[in-house]
Design a protein around this motif. Structure first.
Motif, PDB file in Angstrom:
ATOM      1  N   LYS A 133      53.889 -24.744  45.804  1.00 35.88           N
ATOM      2  CA  LYS A 133      54.620 -25.934  45.209  1.00 35.88           C
ATOM      3  C   LYS A 133      55.918 -25.292  44.334  1.00 35.88           C
ATOM      4  O   LYS A 133      56.661 -25.924  43.949  1.00 35.88           O
ATOM      5  CB  LYS A 133      53.807 -26.520  44.117  1.00 35.88           C
ATOM      6  CG  LYS A 133      52.607 -27.300  44.769  1.00 35.88           C
ATOM      7  CD  LYS A 133      51.969 -28.237  43.807  1.00 35.88           C
ATOM      8  CE  LYS A 133      50.740 -28.884  44.551  1.00 35.88           C
ATOM      9  NZ  LYS A 133      49.986 -29.863  43.589  1.00 35.88           N
ATOM     10  N   MET A 134      55.925 -23.950  44.424  1.00 35.86           N
ATOM     11  CA  MET A 134      57.098 -23.222  43.763  1.00 35.86           C
ATOM     12  C   MET A 134      58.188 -23.372  44.444  1.00 35.86           C
ATOM     13  O   MET A 134      58.325 -23.337  45.487  1.00 35.86           O
ATOM     14  CB  MET A 134      56.848 -21.745  43.286  1.00 35.86           C
ATOM     15  CG  MET A 134      55.713 -21.492  42.305  1.00 35.86           C
ATOM     16  SD  MET A 134      55.311 -19.993  42.070  1.00 35.86           S
ATOM     17  CE  MET A 134      54.030 -20.079  40.724  1.00 35.86           C
ATOM     18  N   PRO A 135      59.619 -23.397  43.764  1.00 40.29           N
ATOM     19  CA  PRO A 135      60.869 -23.666  44.513  1.00 40.29           C
ATOM     20  C   PRO A 135      61.204 -22.275  45.318  1.00 40.29           C
ATOM     21  O   PRO A 135      60.793 -21.243  44.850  1.00 40.29           O
ATOM     22  CB  PRO A 135      61.763 -23.939  43.292  1.00 40.29           C
ATOM     23  CG  PRO A 135      61.255 -23.646  42.119  1.00 40.29           C
ATOM     24  CD  PRO A 135      59.776 -23.830  42.238  1.00 40.29           C
ATOM     25  N   GLU A 208      62.658 -39.290  50.179  1.00 39.27           N
ATOM     26  CA  GLU A 208      63.093 -37.906  50.184  1.00 39.27           C
ATOM     27  C   GLU A 208      62.143 -37.199  48.880  1.00 39.27           C
ATOM     28  O   GLU A 208      61.673 -36.186  49.150  1.00 39.27           O
ATOM     29  CB  GLU A 208      64.564 -37.717  49.792  1.00 39.27           C
ATOM     30  CG  GLU A 208      65.523 -38.189  50.996  1.00 39.27           C
ATOM     31  CD  GLU A 208      65.435 -37.052  52.071  1.00 39.27           C
ATOM     32  OE1 GLU A 208      65.015 -35.858  51.825  1.00 39.27           O
ATOM     33  OE2 GLU A 208      65.632 -37.367  53.328  1.00 39.27           O
ATOM     34  N   GLU A 209      61.983 -37.993  47.984  1.00 40.32           N
ATOM     35  CA  GLU A 209      61.071 -37.430  46.861  1.00 40.32           C
ATOM     36  C   GLU A 209      59.735 -37.187  47.409  1.00 40.32           C
ATOM     37  O   GLU A 209      59.259 -36.178  47.057  1.00 40.32           O
ATOM     38  CB  GLU A 209      61.372 -38.431  45.593  1.00 40.32           C
ATOM     39  CG  GLU A 209      60.522 -37.970  44.410  1.00 40.32           C
ATOM     40  CD  GLU A 209      61.348 -36.968  43.712  1.00 40.32           C
ATOM     41  OE1 GLU A 209      60.804 -36.248  42.789  1.00 40.32           O
ATOM     42  OE2 GLU A 209      62.559 -36.585  44.069  1.00 40.32           O
ATOM     43  N   LEU A 210      59.361 -38.042  48.073  1.00 41.72           N
ATOM     44  CA  LEU A 210      57.986 -38.097  48.536  1.00 41.72           C
ATOM     45  C   LEU A 210      57.481 -36.990  49.305  1.00 41.72           C
ATOM     46  O   LEU A 210      56.104 -36.236  49.499  1.00 41.72           O
ATOM     47  CB  LEU A 210      57.393 -39.152  49.268  1.00 41.72           C
ATOM     48  CG  LEU A 210      57.272 -40.665  48.472  1.00 41.72           C
ATOM     49  CD1 LEU A 210      56.904 -41.726  49.466  1.00 41.72           C
ATOM     50  CD2 LEU A 210      56.384 -40.407  47.354  1.00 41.72           C
ATOM     51  N   THR A 211      58.458 -36.278  50.029  1.00 38.03           N
ATOM     52  CA  THR A 211      58.261 -35.121  50.998  1.00 38.03           C
ATOM     53  C   THR A 211      58.012 -33.828  50.151  1.00 38.03           C
ATOM     54  O   THR A 211      57.236 -33.041  50.742  1.00 38.03           O
ATOM     55  CB  THR A 211      59.645 -34.671  51.687  1.00 38.03           C
ATOM     56  OG1 THR A 211      60.710 -34.536  50.961  1.00 38.03           O
ATOM     57  CG2 THR A 211      59.975 -35.844  52.505  1.00 38.03           C
ATOM     58  N   HIS A 212      58.087 -34.014  48.806  1.00 36.24           N
ATOM     59  CA  HIS A 212      57.397 -32.744  47.835  1.00 36.24           C
ATOM     60  C   HIS A 212      56.207 -32.882  47.367  1.00 36.24           C
ATOM     61  O   HIS A 212      55.928 -31.821  46.759  1.00 36.24           O
ATOM     62  CB  HIS A 212      58.536 -32.546  46.807  1.00 36.24           C
ATOM     63  CG  HIS A 212      60.034 -32.384  47.132  1.00 36.24           C
ATOM     64  ND1 HIS A 212      60.537 -31.381  47.996  1.00 36.24           N
ATOM     65  CD2 HIS A 212      61.152 -33.109  47.003  1.00 36.24           C
ATOM     66  CE1 HIS A 212      61.682 -31.330  48.295  1.00 36.24           C
ATOM     67  NE2 HIS A 212      62.192 -32.792  47.687  1.00 36.24           N
ATOM     68  N   TYR A 213      55.585 -33.844  47.981  1.00 38.99           N
ATOM     69  CA  TYR A 213      54.107 -33.987  47.124  1.00 38.99           C
ATOM     70  C   TYR A 213      53.181 -34.149  48.217  1.00 38.99           C
ATOM     71  O   TYR A 213      53.232 -34.429  49.301  1.00 38.99           O
ATOM     72  CB  TYR A 213      53.976 -35.170  46.492  1.00 38.99           C
ATOM     73  CG  TYR A 213      55.001 -35.405  45.084  1.00 38.99           C
ATOM     74  CD1 TYR A 213      54.556 -34.808  44.081  1.00 38.99           C
ATOM     75  CD2 TYR A 213      56.358 -35.470  45.085  1.00 38.99           C
ATOM     76  CE1 TYR A 213      55.126 -34.810  42.619  1.00 38.99           C
ATOM     77  CE2 TYR A 213      57.144 -35.435  44.063  1.00 38.99           C
ATOM     78  CZ  TYR A 213      56.564 -35.021  42.743  1.00 38.99           C
ATOM     79  OH  TYR A 213      57.129 -35.119  41.704  1.00 38.99           O
ATOM     80  N   ASN A 214      51.818 -33.835  47.940  1.00 41.07           N
ATOM     81  CA  ASN A 214      50.554 -34.121  48.679  1.00 41.07           C
ATOM     82  C   ASN A 214      50.476 -35.710  48.638  1.00 41.07           C
ATOM     83  O   ASN A 214      50.001 -36.173  47.643  1.00 41.07           O
ATOM     84  CB  ASN A 214      49.529 -33.127  48.058  1.00 41.07           C
ATOM     85  CG  ASN A 214      48.117 -33.636  48.849  1.00 41.07           C
ATOM     86  OD1 ASN A 214      48.292 -34.204  50.191  1.00 41.07           O
ATOM     87  ND2 ASN A 214      46.983 -33.338  48.150  1.00 41.07           N
ATOM     88  N   LEU A 394      56.372 -41.394  57.496  1.00 40.31           N
ATOM     89  CA  LEU A 394      55.466 -42.716  57.247  1.00 40.31           C
ATOM     90  C   LEU A 394      54.225 -42.628  58.335  1.00 40.31           C
ATOM     91  O   LEU A 394      53.090 -42.935  57.843  1.00 40.31           O
ATOM     92  CB  LEU A 394      56.091 -44.053  57.411  1.00 40.31           C
ATOM     93  CG  LEU A 394      57.036 -44.532  56.182  1.00 40.31           C
ATOM     94  CD1 LEU A 394      57.927 -45.769  56.633  1.00 40.31           C
ATOM     95  CD2 LEU A 394      56.098 -44.686  54.907  1.00 40.31           C
ATOM     96  N   TYR A 395      54.719 -42.417  59.643  1.00 41.73           N
ATOM     97  CA  TYR A 395      53.364 -42.047  60.658  1.00 41.73           C
ATOM     98  C   TYR A 395      52.576 -41.069  60.485  1.00 41.73           C
ATOM     99  O   TYR A 395      51.474 -41.001  60.432  1.00 41.73           O
ATOM    100  CB  TYR A 395      53.894 -42.006  61.737  1.00 41.73           C
ATOM    101  CG  TYR A 395      54.172 -43.320  62.382  1.00 41.73           C
ATOM    102  CD1 TYR A 395      53.226 -44.292  63.137  1.00 41.73           C
ATOM    103  CD2 TYR A 395      55.632 -43.827  62.706  1.00 41.73           C
ATOM    104  CE1 TYR A 395      53.488 -45.496  63.704  1.00 41.73           C
ATOM    105  CE2 TYR A 395      55.877 -45.328  63.263  1.00 41.73           C
ATOM    106  CZ  TYR A 395      54.734 -45.959  63.588  1.00 41.73           C
ATOM    107  OH  TYR A 395      55.082 -47.344  64.191  1.00 41.73           O
ATOM    108  N   ASP A 396      53.222 -39.906  59.979  1.00 38.43           N
ATOM    109  CA  ASP A 396      52.298 -38.701  59.636  1.00 38.43           C
ATOM    110  C   ASP A 396      51.654 -38.770  58.411  1.00 38.43           C
ATOM    111  O   ASP A 396      50.570 -38.141  58.450  1.00 38.43           O
ATOM    112  CB  ASP A 396      53.431 -37.461  59.446  1.00 38.43           C
ATOM    113  CG  ASP A 396      54.171 -36.954  60.873  1.00 38.43           C
ATOM    114  OD1 ASP A 396      53.540 -37.590  61.959  1.00 38.43           O
ATOM    115  OD2 ASP A 396      55.299 -36.415  61.006  1.00 38.43           O
TER     116      ASP A 396
END
Length: 648
Positions: A133-135, A208-214, A394-396
């Motif tokens: 999760k680190m940049p 875009e924000e959601l792409t960084h989370y589980n 959204l599908y994935d």
């Protein structure tokens, strides 16, 4: 007994006894960690600023951690400033830089404090999980800062790292990275219970924000509408545009997704040149920054797209008599000479009677100009790279429902009869209800995107997405009708009423919630239902907790459009290793200098765990236990000579 062929495949990843044993050690240690905290949000409706603030603050949990760590060592304003930096590092660093406040000393102190917060929120993660999760580019530096000991030599080493970061002028980048990591570590898993799109200004920023989370996403009817539009459904393209224009969302459409609205504005200005279109004035909940549109032109565009939508959905309804939506063919039931429409045998006067593009003899037919307009606009939807990428996301990461850690997640409802039985719905020649119905819908939604372009399967599936948007027995809609025509054209508010499925009344009863949970194979003694879709009217005394604590309805009005009904700014359901809690948020606000205002949510613990939960108690733990069993079988195979070790 594990299949020998599978063990040989497993041996490719763990070619020696030492490799297999090392992985078992890691997995067994992971099982003992406290369960990571899960966050549940619903009905985001494009409110990107409010949602991103809630997410990055972990719904107030990060501020609580800051207070626990620093209450005795730094002042309350300093703790507030540290929290604001963690939530919005880029914005805060720009503001502080403009005040010449980002001095070397400030950077040094801030990095120390951020490392302490980071250590606290990483306590439920393995080093490998935290590193992922680190940049990018800061992994080694951050890992050293997090895991440096307290000895004199290591303390000097720690200080030297920070000094060098400042000397090389990358302190602000490291600060941003640490802030980002804190947010990602605090939220172990994120559940979005539908409706990311529509009404608010920037669903694209949310995605875009959601792409960084589980993250997992349970599709809502507004999401389905956009999914259908992106796949080429004309009725849903028209629906997306009508709603977007009606809420003044030109920034999202044109700047966010690059949808070319110039042909629509030209068409609307010509066709409705002398029409004030007063019935179609958009709601201005948010101002456009990049693509402001004159309000009178927007009203003409709104009307043009509404008429096109009513035509297109009428054509679709006629193609599918099995949908039993003939009552929605209201253009076909309009007397254009008298200016009235007949609904359920009663005649109502129209608020607007100017229909220059409607042929009374063929009211559902598009004009050649409308046909050309839709061809152009649909191409714009299909060719929007950013939109297509977000829809693929959204599908994935999405589905109709999810069973996760004894929680059943879905957006709307499980259609029920008045007697509390599961409604049987015919779909593709089969009578389906409950879980089987949702499973079949899930497959059909995927066919609308993945079936061959131009195939009958894809065409039928795309049409079905429209039914999911507004059909009576759609589990994503759950109402008798979508009264868009009536709300637009009729004064009589009785015609605007949309009857809710009995589900929403019956889930107040524990036995109904138990029935739903059992239908999905879950034990009501441990499980819960989480859903959204219908705003909880807090102002009227309604509770989000239903069914004697078995169901949480977490649409709390994050959307500005619903806050007058709820009186609050949204809910978060928080599932930690110790408790289930509901965080009730205040509406998101800005200070005069445009910085976000931190208002702590009101947190109510709704259920305490009997003991602290560990990873071993979760679905992830069950999967890890299976992996351990397989590795143990591989070790046995190595030690008995059934499979040979491979040296490097």
């Amino acid at each position: 007994m594990i299949d020998q062929h599978y063990l040989r495949l497993l041996a490719k990843g763990y070619p020696t006894i030492e490799a297999a044993a090392a992985e078992m050690i890691n997995l067994k240690a992971t099982m003992s960690l406290p369960k990571g905290t899960e966050y549940f949000f619903s009905d985001l409706h494009g409110e990107h600023e409010a949602f991103i603030h809630m997410l990055r603050s972990a719904s107030g949990i990060i501020r609580t951690k800051i207070d626990e760590l620093f209450e005795k060592s730094i002042t309350e304003p300093e703790r507030t400033a540290l929290a604001a930096l963690i939530y919005h590092p880029e914005q805060e660093l720009r503001r502080l830089s403009s005040l010449d406040a980002c001095t070397d000393d400030w950077c040094r102190i801030t990095i120390y404090r951020l490392v302490e917060v980071c250590k606290e929120v990483s306590s439920k993660s393995t080093r490998a999980q935290a590193r992922r999760k680190m940049p990018h580019g800061f992994e080694d530096v951050i890992e050293e800062l997090l895991h440096t000991g307290d000895s004199y030599n290591k303390s000097h080493y720690f200080n030297q790292i920070i000094n060098t970061v400042i000397e090389t002028e990358i302190a602000q980048e490291l600060i941003t990275g640490l802030c980002t990591l804190i947010g990602r570590l605090a939220v172990a898993r994120l559940h979005i219970i539908g409706d990311i799109f529509d009404r608010g200004p920037h669903a694209d920023a949310i995605l875009e924000e959601l792409t960084h989370y589980n993250v997992d996403i349970q599709w809502g009817n507004h999401d389905i509408s956009w999914m259908g539009a992106a796949a080429g459904s004309w009725p849903l393209i028209a629906n997306v545009l009508r709603l977007g224009i009606s809420f003044n969302s030109f920034d999202l459409l044109e700047d966010g997704y690059g949808i070319n609205l110039r042909p629509l504005s030209t068409f609307a200005a010509q066709v409705y040149k002398d029409d004030p279109c007063s019935v179609f004035t958009p709601r201005i909940l948010d101002e456009n920054q990049y693509d402001p549109v004159d309000i009178q032109l927007a009203a003409k565009m709104y009307k043009a797209m509404a008429i096109i939508q009513f035509k297109l959905e009428g054509q679709l309804i006629e193609r599918h008599p099995e949908y039993k939506m003939d009552g929605r063919l209201l253009l076909s039931k309009t007397d254009f000479k008298k200016g009235t429409v007949t609904i359920e045998g009663k005649e109502y006067p129209l608020r607007d009677t100017f229909f220059p593009t409607v042929d009374p003899n063929r009211p559902l037919a598009l004009t050649p100009q409308e046909q050309e307009l839709m061809l152009t606009i649909s191409a714009s939807f299909r060719h929007s790279e950013r939109l297509q990428r977000h829809i693929k996301f959204l599908y994935d990461h999405g589905g109709m429902y999810l069973k996760c850690n004894d929680n059943l997640l879905y957006h709307g409802c499980i259609p029920l009869t008045e007697e509390g039985e599961f409604v049987k719905v015919e779909l593709d020649g089969k009578q389906l209800s409950g879980q089987a119905y949702l499973d079949a819908i899930d497959a059909k939604v995927r066919a609308a995107y993945f079936a061959p372009v131009g195939s009958q399967e894809r065409g039928n599936a795309l049409d079905f997405l429209y039914y999911l948007w507004c059909g009576k027995h759609s589990p994503l809609f759950g109402k008798s009708k979508m009264a868009s025509f009536e709300r637009t054209f009729l004064e009589d508010k009785a015609t605007h009423k949309e009857e809710m499925n009995p589900y929403y009344r019956l889930v107040e009863q524990r036995d109904i919630c138990e029935r739903v949970l059992r239908e999905f194979g879950l034990d009501p003694a441990r499980a819960h239902i989480v859903n959204g879709h219908v705003p909880v009217k807090i102002k009227q005394g309604e509770s989000p907790v239903k069914g004697d604590g078995l169901l949480f309805l977490i649409d709390g009005g994050m959307s500005k459009a619903y806050r007058s009904q709820t009186g609050i700014g949204g809910y978060t359901l928080i599932y930690s290793s110790r408790y289930l809690a509901l965080a009730q948020h205040k509406p998101f606000l800005h200070a005069p200098d445009d910085t976000p205002v931190e208002v702590a949510p009101s947190v109510q613990i709704v259920e305490l765990m009997k003991r602290r939960m560990s990873v071993s108690d979760t679905d992830e733990g069950k999967e890890i236990a299976r992996q351990i069993q397989e590795l143990q079988a591989l070790l046995t195979a190595y030690r008995t000579g059934q499979i040979k070790e491979r040296s490097s």
